[in-house]
Design an enzyme around this catalytic site. Sequence first.
Site, short mmCIF file in Angstrom:
data_model
loop_
_atom_site.label_atom_id
_atom_site.label_comp_id
_atom_site.label_asym_id
_atom_site.label_seq_id
_atom_site.Cartn_x
_atom_site.Cartn_y
_atom_site.Cartn_z
CE LYS A 11 35.27 58.40 26.37
NZ LYS A 11 36.25 57.88 27.92
CG PHE A 59 43.34 57.61 34.64
CD1 PHE A 59 42.13 58.05 34.03
CD2 PHE A 59 43.07 56.35 35.45
CE1 PHE A 59 40.95 58.28 35.01
CE2 PHE A 59 40.93 55.99 36.46
CZ PHE A 59 41.02 57.11 35.81
CB THR A 93 37.18 50.59 30.65
OG1 THR A 93 34.99 50.70 31.50
CG2 THR A 93 38.19 51.24 30.45
NE ARG A 104 34.30 52.42 26.18
CZ ARG A 104 34.07 52.35 27.34
NH1 ARG A 104 33.40 51.49 28.00
NH2 ARG A 104 33.76 53.83 27.73
CG ASN A 114 37.37 54.05 26.35
OD1 ASN A 114 36.87 55.57 26.40
ND2 ASN A 114 37.02 53.75 27.44
CG HIS A 117 30.92 58.84 29.82
ND1 HIS A 117 32.04 58.72 30.87
CD2 HIS A 117 30.35 59.82 29.91
CE1 HIS A 117 31.46 59.04 31.60
NE2 HIS A 117 29.98 59.65 31.49
#
Length: 144
Positions: A11, A59, A93, A104, A114, A117
């Site tokens: 990410k 979210f 997560t 993470r 975080n 994915h």
Amino acid sequence: MAIERTLSIIKPDAVAKNVIGQIYSRFEKAGLKIIAAKMCHLSKPQAEKFYAVHKDRPFYPDLVKFMTQGPVMIQVLEGENAIVKNREIMGATNPKEALPGTIRADFADSIDANAVHGSDGPETAKEEIAFFFKPDESFNSIGV
């Protein structure tokens, strides 16, 4: 044990920290092969469509905004039990709940930012891979 494929996304927060290589190293140490990869900057429509499963969750708008704030690194991982293995490497997560040594725990800042994915099951993996990669954009590593 089954050879599987799974989609992984590094990410924007992790890309900005310049830890792509460190994350790739963890995939490879776990026996996962990177058989397709691309860096891109997701458009809002792409992010909305990819995360449509979360459309009714509170979210969702923040997730779409976060995923479009900078480039992402998208890859297909292949290996024995690749889906579960990748999820173990990623960690929980919420990075505060992630085991030490997971991606993470080591690279994520929050439950929103975080770092990574990963597909959560075989059907999801097929759909997610097809979303980002054409069939001729990945390589079969079996027998190589």
